[in-house]
Design an enzyme around this catalytic site. Structure first.
Site, mmCIF file in Angstrom:
data_model
loop_
_atom_site.group_PDB
_atom_site.id
_atom_site.type_symbol
_atom_site.label_atom_id
_atom_site.label_comp_id
_atom_site.label_asym_id
_atom_site.label_seq_id
_atom_site.Cartn_x
_atom_site.Cartn_y
_atom_site.Cartn_z
ATOM 1 N N SER A 144 0.842 -1.191 0.000
ATOM 2 C CA SER A 144 0.000 0.000 0.000
ATOM 3 C C SER A 144 0.883 1.248 0.000
ATOM 4 O O SER A 144 1.957 1.260 -0.608
ATOM 5 C CB SER A 144 -0.937 -0.031 1.217
ATOM 6 O OG SER A 144 -1.800 1.074 1.229
ATOM 7 N N TYR A 158 -3.665 8.173 -7.180
ATOM 8 C CA TYR A 158 -2.788 7.217 -6.502
ATOM 9 C C TYR A 158 -3.245 6.956 -5.066
ATOM 10 O O TYR A 158 -3.395 5.799 -4.646
ATOM 11 C CB TYR A 158 -1.359 7.756 -6.506
ATOM 12 C CG TYR A 158 -0.351 6.870 -5.819
ATOM 13 C CD1 TYR A 158 0.157 5.748 -6.462
ATOM 14 C CD2 TYR A 158 0.108 7.158 -4.537
ATOM 15 C CE1 TYR A 158 1.088 4.925 -5.842
ATOM 16 C CE2 TYR A 158 1.044 6.351 -3.909
ATOM 17 C CZ TYR A 158 1.529 5.236 -4.561
ATOM 18 O OH TYR A 158 2.445 4.427 -3.934
ATOM 19 N N LYS A 162 -4.773 3.383 -3.152
ATOM 20 C CA LYS A 162 -4.132 2.731 -2.012
ATOM 21 C C LYS A 162 -5.085 2.639 -0.818
ATOM 22 O O LYS A 162 -5.039 1.654 -0.061
ATOM 23 C CB LYS A 162 -2.857 3.485 -1.634
ATOM 24 C CG LYS A 162 -1.770 3.425 -2.713
ATOM 25 C CD LYS A 162 -1.369 1.997 -3.049
ATOM 26 C CE LYS A 162 -0.190 1.954 -4.011
ATOM 27 N NZ LYS A 162 0.257 0.566 -4.284
#
Length: 262
Positions: A144, A158, A162
């Site tokens: 992660s 992004y 995650k």
């Protein structure tokens, strides 16, 4: 009774953290069997020639859904089972930072590509591997990022993938009690991704954010790929059941036993 050699599927193996993980696993006294996945397998060919326990495969995890599913089933899950007859661990390390752009400049096609790589491909790999992981009481290690809960200008795509990955981790732990799963934030690692961030994406972030990343490099304060790679590799081989569903920093005290002894 002789135990079978474990089988680890490692994605994003061609560079950065993934390459460090691969080198660590291959250097163990009793290394596992490894299927190493990378879009560019050129850096891995020498290793594959030298290690009979290593297979490599080029898979584009940014491909459209129908192609992605076919490649995962055939080139990843099918290849591992055909070669070794089992799957014990998924170490899902692949990812992309792009696009770095403010929401006002967001292009949905770019976000979709990011989600295919960083999130949807993970869902498909896990789903396709579940029958084998249930048989082996297997393990899933998801790479992660602190960006899942720490925010930078332009990092919406992004960071949100995650965060979704962490939720996937917790959901998998709930739904699949025989499988042990964990999500790890590797810290700010000295890789090509960070070099790109400093050199290409600075114009999007604020001055303060730019200074933060440049100072980390100048002060040699970033995590070395080999440090976090060793922890991730060891988790893929023996993560404790008590850790299932957790999202942890790579250097959390709970993971001290997974760090190599000095």
């Amino acid at each position: 009774m002789v135990e079978s050699t474990p089988v680890v599927i490692l994605t994003g193996a061609g560079r950065g953290i993934g390459f460090a993980i691969l080198q660590y696993l291959l250097g163990l006294p009793n290394p596992p069997n490894i299927l190493a996945i990378s879009r560019n397998i050129k850096p891995l060919e020498t290793f594959a020639a030298a290690h009979s326990n290593l297979q490599i495969a080029s898979v584009d995890l940014s491909a459209p859904s129908s192609q992605l599913k076919s490649e995962i089933v055939t080139e990843i899950i099918g290849a591992a089972v055909s070669k070794w007859g089992r799957i014990d661990s998924l170490l899902l390390n692949h990812g992309t930072l792009d696009p770095i752009a403010k929401i006002e400049a967001a292009e949905l096609e770019d976000w979709e590509a990011n989600y295919r790589v960083n999130f949807l491909s993970n869902v498909e790999i896990i789903k396709s591997a579940l029958p084998e992981l249930r048989k082996s009481n297997g393990r899933v290690v998801l790479v992660s990022s602190g960006a899942s809960s720490i925010y930078f200008t332009g990092w919406g795509a992004y960071g949100s993938t995650k965060a979704a990955l962490n939720h996937l981790n917790a959901t998998l732990a709930l739904e699949e009690p025989t499988i042990t799963t964990i999500s790890i934030a590797p810290g700010i690692v000295d890789t090509d991704m960070q070099a790109s961030l400093r050199g290409v994406h600075g114009k999007v972030m604020t001055t303060g954010e730019n200074e933060f990343f440049h100072n980390l490099k100048e002060n040699e304060s970033m995590v070395k790929p080999e440090e976090v790679g060793a922890v991730l590799a060891n988790l893929s081989l023996r993560v404790e059941k008590s850790l299932t569903g957790k999202y942890l920093d790579w250097n959390d005290e709970l993971l001290s036993s997974y760090r190599p002894k000095a």
